[in-house]
Scaffold this active site. Sequence first.
Site, mmCIF file in Angstrom:
data_model
loop_
_atom_site.group_PDB
_atom_site.id
_atom_site.type_symbol
_atom_site.label_atom_id
_atom_site.label_comp_id
_atom_site.label_asym_id
_atom_site.label_seq_id
_atom_site.Cartn_x
_atom_site.Cartn_y
_atom_site.Cartn_z
ATOM 1 N N LYS A 119 0.844 -1.212 0.000
ATOM 2 C CA LYS A 119 0.000 0.000 0.000
ATOM 3 C C LYS A 119 0.876 1.258 0.000
ATOM 4 C CE LYS A 119 -3.770 -2.470 2.193
ATOM 5 N NZ LYS A 119 -4.457 -2.909 3.404
ATOM 6 N N GLN B 78 -4.693 -1.491 9.469
ATOM 7 C CA GLN B 78 -4.542 -2.831 8.897
ATOM 8 C C GLN B 78 -5.069 -3.876 9.893
ATOM 9 O OE1 GLN B 78 -3.278 -3.499 5.738
ATOM 10 N NE2 GLN B 78 -3.874 -5.616 6.122
ATOM 11 N N ASP C 101 -11.000 2.791 4.208
ATOM 12 C CA ASP C 101 -11.361 1.375 4.020
ATOM 13 C C ASP C 101 -12.881 1.172 4.025
ATOM 14 O OD1 ASP C 101 -9.473 -0.533 3.445
ATOM 15 O OD2 ASP C 101 -8.819 -0.782 5.526
#
Length: 281
Positions: A49, A93, A116
């Site tokens: 990422k 994450q 997200d």
Amino acid sequence: MVQILDGKITATKILEGLKQKTSTLSKKPYLAVILANDDDSSKIYVNSKEKTSNSIGFKSCVYRFDKNITQGELIKLIHELNQNPDINGVLVQLPLYSHLDENQILNLIDPKKDVDGFNPINIGKLNSNDNPYAVCCTPKGIVNLLRAYNIELAGKHAVVVGRSNIVGKPLCSLLTNEDATVTLAHSKTKNLKAITKTADILISATGTTNLITSDMVKKGAVVVDVGIVRMPNGKIKGDVDFEKVKNIASFITPVPGGVGPMTIASLMENTFELYLKQNGI
Ligand code: NAP
């Protein structure tokens, strides 16, 4: 003849578009990533990422923590990132170290920076088809991949196997919003084969290799494999028996090179879109 749904090529096109648009901006989109676990796959995903975001001209920073990180310290960091006007997207994450409360942390991310799309506000907006600030990256990447190949969703029977909060459930909402007729299956589903056989679009997200065999697929179905399983020899496999299913499907994603690259491309799109909204563009 089956057509490969090539996530690598499609994602590269999306990223090139974002890079070009970003090059014209004086202030760059800025993604903050928090890594608070010791899992090797998570470290690989976070590095990827960071690398992708830098490669298209975004700014990024990764906060890496060892297992001594406390819930309080993480909460403080989320508040700081929420308040920092330079940061456009905040990503935690998953999973977190087991002593940390994931839901509490996800709930604290400002929905306008929730890149997200996991904050309950954004999940609620997705479920209500009411313009979430960001749509969960893997479901969004799948729908964008299908669109890139002009695959019609309206009126199609989509069967999703796997009901996680990060893939299966939001994917069902997104497909419903796209006017597909959606069935959600999981490990307690009885006679899975009878259900998958009726799918025009079959999407498997379980992490169980060879779960989807050729006798479970309708002739001409579109098959999307979300699964990522690292085999003992280091190779990556998905949920679908690709070699046999490709003889039955009309379109199929490879693993790797299918949904994975699309997920990262969607994360970059989300960062860019949040940047635009936050800057009133
Ligand atoms: P998860 O939270 O572990 O959920 C797995 C789901 O699969 C559960 O709903 C489970 O059912 C269901 N399942 C497991 N075995 C099954 C079986 N034999 N038959 C039917 N359903 C079964 O997983 P996840 O986070 O959604 O991830 C799923 C897979 O996708 C993993 O391999 C992951 O690495 C991969 N993934 C890939 C990407 C990408 O970008 N390509 C992104 C995210 C995840 P129950 O709910 O009944 O337990």
